[in-house]
Design an enzyme around this catalytic site. Structure first.
Site, PDB file in Angstrom:
ATOM      1  N   TYR A 104      16.595  29.637   6.950  1.00 39.07           N
ATOM      2  CA  TYR A 104      15.433  30.275   7.574  1.00 39.07           C
ATOM      3  C   TYR A 104      15.587  30.358   9.079  1.00 39.07           C
ATOM      4  O   TYR A 104      16.009  29.395   9.734  1.00 39.07           O
ATOM      5  CB  TYR A 104      14.174  29.460   7.278  1.00 39.07           C
ATOM      6  CG  TYR A 104      13.585  29.692   5.912  1.00 39.07           C
ATOM      7  CD1 TYR A 104      13.208  30.968   5.482  1.00 39.07           C
ATOM      8  CD2 TYR A 104      13.397  28.621   5.043  1.00 39.07           C
ATOM      9  CE1 TYR A 104      12.659  31.163   4.223  1.00 39.07           C
ATOM     10  CE2 TYR A 104      12.842  28.812   3.785  1.00 39.07           C
ATOM     11  CZ  TYR A 104      12.468  30.090   3.383  1.00 39.07           C
ATOM     12  OH  TYR A 104      11.934  30.275   2.150  1.00 39.07           O
ATOM     13  N   LYS A 125       0.843  -1.204   0.000  1.00 41.24           N
ATOM     14  CA  LYS A 125       0.000   0.000   0.000  1.00 41.24           C
ATOM     15  C   LYS A 125       0.878   1.254   0.000  1.00 41.24           C
ATOM     16  O   LYS A 125       2.094   1.167   0.226  1.00 41.24           O
ATOM     17  CB  LYS A 125      -0.902  -0.020   1.230  1.00 41.24           C
ATOM     18  CG  LYS A 125      -0.133  -0.030   2.551  1.00 41.24           C
ATOM     19  CD  LYS A 125      -0.987  -0.514   3.700  1.00 41.24           C
ATOM     20  CE  LYS A 125      -0.211  -0.406   5.008  1.00 41.24           C
ATOM     21  NZ  LYS A 125      -0.897  -1.088   6.114  1.00 41.24           N
TER      22      LYS A 125
HETATM   23  C1  PLP Z   1      -0.087  -1.909   6.765  1.00 40.68           C
HETATM   24  C2  PLP Z   1      -0.594  -3.209   7.227  1.00 40.68           C
HETATM   25  C3  PLP Z   1       0.271  -4.291   7.378  1.00 40.68           C
HETATM   26  C4  PLP Z   1       1.771  -4.156   7.298  1.00 40.68           C
HETATM   27  O1  PLP Z   1       2.230  -3.617   8.533  1.00 40.68           O
HETATM   28  P1  PLP Z   1       3.774  -3.317   8.841  1.00 40.68           P
HETATM   29  O2  PLP Z   1       3.771  -2.845  10.242  1.00 40.68           O
HETATM   30  O3  PLP Z   1       4.189  -2.232   7.886  1.00 40.68           O
HETATM   31  O4  PLP Z   1       4.528  -4.562   8.631  1.00 40.68           O
HETATM   32  C5  PLP Z   1      -0.290  -5.523   7.664  1.00 40.68           C
HETATM   33  N1  PLP Z   1      -1.627  -5.658   7.848  1.00 40.68           N
HETATM   34  C6  PLP Z   1      -2.485  -4.628   7.753  1.00 40.68           C
HETATM   35  C7  PLP Z   1      -3.927  -4.846   7.978  1.00 40.68           C
HETATM   36  C8  PLP Z   1      -1.997  -3.356   7.467  1.00 40.68           C
HETATM   37  O5  PLP Z   1      -2.839  -2.322   7.404  1.00 40.68           O
END
Ligand code: PLP
Length: 345
Positions: free
Chosen positions: A243, A38
């Site tokens: 800045y 994702k």
């Molecule tokens: C994002 C997500 C993962 C992966 O989690 P990490 O901590 O990045 O390994 C797994 N399961 C679900 C439901 C998630 O939303």
């Protein structure tokens, strides 16, 4: 289109990515190891990540929404959409390039009304984020569904707290109560816990070099931001840089102005604490990180000139500790202006 080389690039180590997946696959024991891709593969580029992991043997991919799933469609992978299915997503569903992870009774009803078909289901075991409840399941909510994977998500897997075992036990109690072919609980940190792998693990962060627990110290850094020097200048004693004049020279100092900033994900938290690295020399960030620029001290690098490239120190565990940002934020904030350059070894 004229092809203009970008002044900043993200080096992506394809070997490290694949090795990280293999490490997590091994640590998952008999469970299969999937991949959360994702948020554009946590900022690295979802297509490039998924293609490499599929070639390495990964068979289960997770995205948040249907736009992300559609982007992966040309690869022909098994993709689950973690946020389930809205009414607006139903036309995409029929294209058949992904299946939803149903999270709510309304989503379940929507799926049943549309004729069902293979799906995943998220059950809440204590995080109170997404998922149907164990009571919903006991009440027959999922009856008649063809569930591929029943999953839940750990709230505190990066900590040693009693809540982990509570969630695991609540989840384990659901085994055999649905049509699910597989059970899945562990994210990256959960893979390091003993007895949490069930049938399928879902790492994200650790694939990309994040180290959420010490047991995952074999995980290798994957990302390396680099940027070009735009100007080299000499700053006199008691003059300031950037800045709000947050850095003042004690002595004559050689300074290089580098072509990246917080708009690229190199966050203002690195003001006066970040560094670039050049041939083993540490070049400190001087003053405030600007939107598109950052100043570094180059007294230790006489040779670095306008047009040369420097690598930012972006080691995830230490950069997160120093900046107060999470390793997740450091990855997913990496911006669109980087040219993403994959290297293998
Ligand atoms: C994002 C997500 C993962 C992966 O989690 P990490 O901590 O990045 O390994 C797994 N399961 C679900 C439901 C998630 O939303």
């Amino acid at each position: 289109m004229i092809d203009i080389p970008a002044p900043l690039r993200l080096r992506l180590d394809g070997d490290a990515l694949v090795q990280n997946w293999r490490t997590l696959d091994r640590m998952s024991g008999t469970a299969a190891c999937g991949a959360a891709v994702k948020a554009n593969g946590y900022g690295l580029g979802a297509i490039e990540v998924a293609r490499r992991l599929a070639a390495a043997g990964c068979r289960d991919f997770f995205v948040s929404n249907w736009q992300e799933a559609a982007e992966l469609a040309p690869l022909g992978l098994t993709v689950s959409v973690l946020h389930g299915v809205r009414e607006e997503d139903m036309p995409a569903v029929t294209a058949g390039f992904a299946r939803p992870v149903l999270n709510t009774p309304i989503q379940v009803a929507r799926w049943k009304a549309a004729g069902g078909g293979p799906c995943d289901v998220m059950v809440d075991t204590g995080m109170n984020r997404l998922g149907v409840s164990a009571d919903d399941i006991a009440g027959g909510l999922l009856d008649g569904l063809a569930i591929e994977t029943l999953m839940s998500h750990l709230a505190c897997a990066d900590e040693d707290v009693p809540m982990n075992a509570v969630q695991r036990d609540r989840f384990a109690a659901l085994a055999g109560t649905t049509s699910a072919r597989r059970l899945s609980l562990a994210n990256s940190a959960g893979i390091a816990l003993k007895g949490y792998a069930f049938d399928l693990t879902r790492p994200g962060l650790a694939l990309y070099g994040g180290v959420p627990r010490n047991e995952l110290s074999a995980i290798r850094q994957v990302v390396g931001p680099e940027a070009q020097i735009l100007q080299r200048r000499r700053v006199h004693a008691s003059d300031s840089v950037g800045y709000n004049a947050l850095w003042t020279a004690k002595d004559e100092t050689e300074v290089a102005i580098v072509n990246l900033g917080y708009a690229d994900g190199y966050r203002r938290h690195f003001t006066n604490i970040g560094a670039a690295l050049a041939s083993g020399r540490v070049l400190p960030v001087l003053g405030r990180v600007s939107m598109d620029l950052v100043a570094i001290g180059v007294d230790a690098a006489k040779d670095l000139a306008e047009g040369d490239w420097v690598a930012l120190d972006y080691a995830l565990p230490t950069s997160a500790a120093a900046s107060g940002l999470s390793q997740y934020e450091l990855l997913t904030g990496l911006g669109a202006r980087f040219e993403r350059v994959w290297t293998t070894s």
